[in-house]
Design a protein around this motif. Structure first.
Motif, mmCIF file in Angstrom:
data_model
loop_
_atom_site.group_PDB
_atom_site.id
_atom_site.type_symbol
_atom_site.label_atom_id
_atom_site.label_comp_id
_atom_site.label_asym_id
_atom_site.label_seq_id
_atom_site.Cartn_x
_atom_site.Cartn_y
_atom_site.Cartn_z
ATOM 1 N N MET A 88 10.247 -21.515 18.300
ATOM 2 C CA MET A 88 9.550 -20.868 18.533
ATOM 3 C C MET A 88 10.872 -19.387 18.150
ATOM 4 O O MET A 88 11.820 -20.157 18.048
ATOM 5 C CB MET A 88 9.324 -21.425 19.927
ATOM 6 C CG MET A 88 9.537 -19.877 21.425
ATOM 7 S SD MET A 88 9.609 -20.398 23.310
ATOM 8 C CE MET A 88 11.749 -20.131 23.237
ATOM 9 N N LEU A 89 10.610 -18.595 18.550
ATOM 10 C CA LEU A 89 11.249 -17.777 18.262
ATOM 11 C C LEU A 89 11.568 -16.808 18.683
ATOM 12 O O LEU A 89 10.900 -16.415 19.287
ATOM 13 C CB LEU A 89 10.888 -16.536 16.931
ATOM 14 C CG LEU A 89 11.930 -15.713 15.923
ATOM 15 C CD1 LEU A 89 12.941 -16.613 15.874
ATOM 16 C CD2 LEU A 89 11.269 -14.733 15.592
ATOM 17 N N ILE A 120 4.166 -18.725 15.535
ATOM 18 C CA ILE A 120 4.212 -20.032 16.607
ATOM 19 C C ILE A 120 4.765 -18.727 17.695
ATOM 20 O O ILE A 120 4.172 -17.833 17.254
ATOM 21 C CB ILE A 120 6.100 -20.073 16.286
ATOM 22 C CG1 ILE A 120 7.003 -19.364 15.480
ATOM 23 C CG2 ILE A 120 5.361 -21.253 14.550
ATOM 24 C CD1 ILE A 120 7.918 -19.558 15.091
ATOM 25 N N PRO A 121 5.306 -19.069 19.050
ATOM 26 C CA PRO A 121 5.637 -18.159 19.984
ATOM 27 C C PRO A 121 6.294 -17.379 20.165
ATOM 28 O O PRO A 121 7.287 -17.921 19.297
ATOM 29 C CB PRO A 121 5.777 -19.273 21.074
ATOM 30 C CG PRO A 121 4.629 -20.958 20.645
ATOM 31 C CD PRO A 121 5.251 -20.038 19.412
ATOM 32 N N VAL A 122 6.456 -16.465 20.054
ATOM 33 C CA VAL A 122 7.819 -15.466 20.099
ATOM 34 C C VAL A 122 8.324 -15.012 21.917
ATOM 35 O O VAL A 122 7.231 -14.527 22.536
ATOM 36 C CB VAL A 122 7.093 -13.624 19.556
ATOM 37 C CG1 VAL A 122 8.141 -12.755 19.292
ATOM 38 C CG2 VAL A 122 6.601 -14.599 17.793
ATOM 39 N N VAL A 123 9.257 -14.783 21.749
ATOM 40 C CA VAL A 123 9.733 -14.333 23.436
ATOM 41 C C VAL A 123 10.401 -12.869 22.795
ATOM 42 O O VAL A 123 11.570 -13.030 21.977
ATOM 43 C CB VAL A 123 10.830 -15.873 23.937
ATOM 44 C CG1 VAL A 123 11.390 -14.736 24.999
ATOM 45 C CG2 VAL A 123 9.672 -16.507 23.683
ATOM 46 N N ALA A 124 10.294 -11.963 23.459
ATOM 47 C CA ALA A 124 10.949 -10.666 23.357
ATOM 48 C C ALA A 124 12.413 -10.962 24.954
ATOM 49 O O ALA A 124 12.032 -11.420 25.771
ATOM 50 C CB ALA A 124 10.155 -9.662 23.858
ATOM 51 N N ASN A 125 13.096 -10.057 24.334
ATOM 52 C CA ASN A 125 14.503 -9.637 24.982
ATOM 53 C C ASN A 125 15.020 -8.720 24.399
ATOM 54 O O ASN A 125 14.691 -8.211 24.014
ATOM 55 C CB ASN A 125 15.730 -11.557 24.842
ATOM 56 C CG ASN A 125 16.769 -11.175 24.603
ATOM 57 O OD1 ASN A 125 17.617 -11.289 24.161
ATOM 58 N ND2 ASN A 125 17.096 -10.848 26.003
#
Length: 359
Positions: free
Chosen positions: A171-172, A201-206
């Motif tokens: 995950m990124l 792959i799953p991507v996370v926004a921050n």
């Protein structure tokens, strides 16, 4: 539902790793109030520091709601691999690699977001960590947190994402600022959207996710699988349940009542004191109290007085007296919007200062 490796999470709302903030008591509180996942404070890859009081406390996951995720930082592939093995042996179920921290003390040793300048080294570090713990029948998922690039002329998140994916990252997470941006200006989501569009792959926004409507907006414009929240949750850990409710129903929950906030804060402080002990506990709690009282009537005067108190008992009495006064004024508290410029190893100057006290 959201999964990382073999771990199924409650939802796709994550707590950002922040040095001096996301200790076990805070992670537990955020999870109880709606967060599906929380990453620990950054742990150095230097083995000489593993037995220090600070590192041992950061590696304390006793009773923590699973999965247990530990972030490691460093610039040497072999040391990072060994740090991953060490933390897995001590209970970590997910390893997160820090390539997003913009702090000078981290970047000056070529770690954190400084690594974005050296793509071959990024590949060596990621591969070393994945090979150390992320393969075989007992594989531990390895995740990565980055920024969009070193500066606005060198946004290479897409390239780094491809490298990470090829090396086995599960995950990124992408913070929508470059290292040069530090915590200034507004987060940009175009790069996160481009990474998500290209990733398998799953991507996370921050970055800058401060309220439920903003969470919905960021998920929509980036296409991200999850969001990560940092500074906005400081003193407002119930933000996660507010976002969870809004994403599910489209409705905003009413602001929490003063007596509920007081109860949440008391629970947090008691757990905090038990975790740190009397001397360190009263000092490291000051920043949390400052965040809980931020923007309230008389808060500045109260914080100045509270910072002179040297025992947990005095501190707890003072805080409850302050909230009793707030209840006499209003049933509910209204908090002003605040930017979420957090990243994994620095929650702002106040948190960094408090973290030094705890060393």
């Amino acid at each position: 539902m959201f999964t990382i490796g073999r771990h199924t999470l409650r939802n796709n709302l994550f707590v950002a790793p922040m040095a001096g903030v996301t200790d076990r008591p805070f992670r537990q509180l955020c999870k109880r109030l709606g967060a599906g996942y929380a990453v620990s404070e950054m742990v150095a890859s230097n083995a000489q520091l593993w037995k220090s009081e600070k590192t041992m406390r950061r590696a304390n996951h006793a009773g923590e709601v699973e999965p247990i995720s530990v972030q490691i930082a460093g610039a040497d592939p072999e040391m990072m691999a060994e740090a991953a093995r060490y933390n897995v042996a001590n209970g970590a179920q997910i390893i997160d690699i820090n390539m997003g921290c913009p702090a000078k003390k981290v970047c000056n040793v070529a770690a954190g977001s400084a690594l974005l300048q050296n793509e071959p080294l990024v590949a060596r570090i990621v591969k070393a960590v994945v090979d150390a713990v992320g393969v075989g029948p007992d594989a531990v998922p390895v995740t990565l947190k980055i920024r969009t690039g070193w500066d606005r002329d060198h946004r290479n998140a897409l390239t780094v994402a491809r490298i990470a994916e090829d090396c086995g990252i599960s995950m990124l997470t992408v913070h929508g600022r470059t290292r040069a941006d530090l915590y200034h200006g507004e987060a940009e989501y175009d790069t996160i959207a481009a990474v998500k569009a290209a990733a398998r792959i799953p991507v996370v926004a921050n970055g800058d996710i401060t309220k439920p409507q903003k969470a919905r907006h960021v998920l929509d414009v980036t296409g991200a699988d999850a969001i990560m929240i940092g500074r906005a949750a400081q003193g407002r850990p119930w933000l996660f349940r507010e976002i969870e409710h809004f994403l599910a129903t489209g409705e905003l929950l009413p602001a929490p009542r003063v007596d509920e906030i007081q109860s949440i804060m008391n629970e947090h402080l008691e757990d905090h004191y038990a975790f740190y002990g009397e001397f360190t506990g009263v000092r490291t709690a000051r920043k949390h109290i400052g965040w809980y009282t931020r923007g309230l009537c008389g808060a500045n005067t109260f914080r100045h007085r509270m910072n002179t108190l040297d025992t947990t008992r005095e501190q707890l009495v003072a805080v409850n007296q302050f909230f009793d006064e707030q209840k006499a004024r209003s049933e509910r508290l209204v908090y002003e919007d605040e930017g979420d410029a957090s990243d994994e190893s620095d929650a702002g100057k106040g948190a960094a200062s408090s973290d030094r006290l705890a060393a």
